[in-house]
Design a protein around this motif. Structure first.
Motif, PDB file in Angstrom:
ATOM      1  N   TYR A 184       0.842  -1.204   0.000  1.00 29.77           N
ATOM      2  CA  TYR A 184       0.000   0.000   0.000  1.00 29.77           C
ATOM      3  C   TYR A 184       0.875   1.252   0.000  1.00 29.77           C
ATOM      4  O   TYR A 184       0.618   2.201  -0.752  1.00 29.77           O
ATOM      5  CB  TYR A 184      -0.921  -0.012   1.220  1.00 29.77           C
ATOM      6  N   ILE A 185       1.892   1.254   0.847  1.00 26.69           N
ATOM      7  CA  ILE A 185       2.799   2.413   0.900  1.00 26.69           C
ATOM      8  C   ILE A 185       3.471   2.610  -0.456  1.00 26.69           C
ATOM      9  O   ILE A 185       3.550   3.730  -0.972  1.00 26.69           O
ATOM     10  CB  ILE A 185       3.845   2.207   2.012  1.00 26.69           C
ATOM     11  N   ASP A 186       3.936   1.522  -1.040  1.00 28.45           N
ATOM     12  CA  ASP A 186       4.661   1.622  -2.309  1.00 28.45           C
ATOM     13  C   ASP A 186       3.754   2.083  -3.454  1.00 28.45           C
ATOM     14  O   ASP A 186       4.203   2.783  -4.354  1.00 28.45           O
ATOM     15  CB  ASP A 186       5.277   0.250  -2.639  1.00 28.45           C
ATOM     16  N   GLU A 187       2.501   1.679  -3.412  1.00 30.85           N
ATOM     17  CA  GLU A 187       1.591   1.985  -4.531  1.00 30.85           C
ATOM     18  C   GLU A 187       1.023   3.399  -4.472  1.00 30.85           C
ATOM     19  O   GLU A 187       0.377   3.832  -5.428  1.00 30.85           O
ATOM     20  CB  GLU A 187       0.441   0.956  -4.539  1.00 30.85           C
ATOM     21  N   HIS A 188       1.214   4.103  -3.355  1.00 28.07           N
ATOM     22  CA  HIS A 188       0.663   5.453  -3.228  1.00 28.07           C
ATOM     23  C   HIS A 188       1.819   6.448  -3.094  1.00 28.07           C
ATOM     24  O   HIS A 188       2.520   6.455  -2.076  1.00 28.07           O
ATOM     25  CB  HIS A 188      -0.261   5.534  -2.022  1.00 28.07           C
TER      26      HIS A 188
END
Length: 254
Positions: free
Chosen positions: A176-180
């Motif tokens: 989630y962190i990487d995708e946002h």
């Protein structure tokens, strides 16, 4: 006897079809027997990573120059073996090796991509983690800007931690962190406590964010965004040193 117009058309179409088939067979036979021309390497780079170079790909294909490919006869090529050789590189995610009609040999490479860095006290033992929970080595060519992850107190986490059903929930948080882009830029370092709860520090702001267990991920990040939009602009970034978003419908600030 005269042929009807429709019969003539059918004969003409059949003749054209046979001619095309013959040309295709001829081109195929010619291409199949043509020695390799150039070796053309293409490395996709949709995430601005540079973990493998064209020189490395060429070195793998040619066994560091001991197996010359230009001019090689088709019967001496094993395209599947060449693909397997490239897949042995940690940062090669997908690869396709093929020949074109001109006889050139193509190697199309898609790079593997880390989403987090598994931190050790000895940084030489650091490694990366990809989106599937696989461990990747550090690269001498490129350093990825991804979030560091460790246990609270600095104890390293093995990549195997992220592969079972429990660990994959933590992997979901890292994904989630990487995708946002906002969270990828804002989250400085992620810690997993002895009780399994997640906390992280931020690039902007001195607050330690207590995220809790890896559940209701998007809801917790949404609450944290509410904090960013409503509290720091009014009270400043340093008013609170602790922000807790782990409980439903609550943001606790101290």
């Amino acid at each position: 006897m005269k042929l009807k117009p429709n019969a003539k058309n059918y004969l003409f179409a059949a003749a054209c079809l046979l001619l095309l088939i013959g040309l295709a067979v001829f081109a195929g036979l010619r291409q199949a027997n043509r020695p390799v021309g150039q070796v053309i390497v293409t490395i996709s780079n949709e995430f601005n990573n540079y973990f493998i170079s064209e020189q490395e790909v060429t070195a793998l294909l040619t066994r560091n120059g001991y197996q010359r490919l230009e001019g090689a006869r088709p019967e001496d090529l094993n395209l599947k073996a060449l693909e397997a050789r490239l897949k042995s590189h940690s940062f090669v995610r997908e690869v396709e090796v093929y020949r074109d009609l001109a006889g050139n040999l193509h190697a199309d490479v898609r790079q593997n991509r880390p989403i987090a860095r598994l931190v050790h006290a000895d940084t030489r033992r650091d490694s990366y983690l990809d989106a599937e929970g696989h461990e990747l080595p550090l690269s001498p060519l490129f350093t990825a800007r991804v979030v560091p992850v460790a246990r609270q107190g600095g104890t390293p986490i093995p990549a195997t931690f992220f592969r079972d059903s429990t660990g994959r929930r933590y992997l979901e948080v890292l994904r989630y962190i990487d995708e946002h882009p906002f969270w990828r830029a804002q989250v400085a370092e992620v810690f997993i406590g002895p009780n399994g709860k997640i906390a992280f520090t931020q690039q902007i702001g001195d607050q330690r964010v207590e995220f809790g267990f890896p559940e209701n991920i998007s809801e917790k990040f949404a609450k944290l965004m509410v904090f960013y939009r409503q509290i720091p602009p009014v009270l400043g970034w340093d008013t609170y040193h602790r922000v807790n978003v782990e409980f439903k419908d609550q943001i606790i600030c101290e």
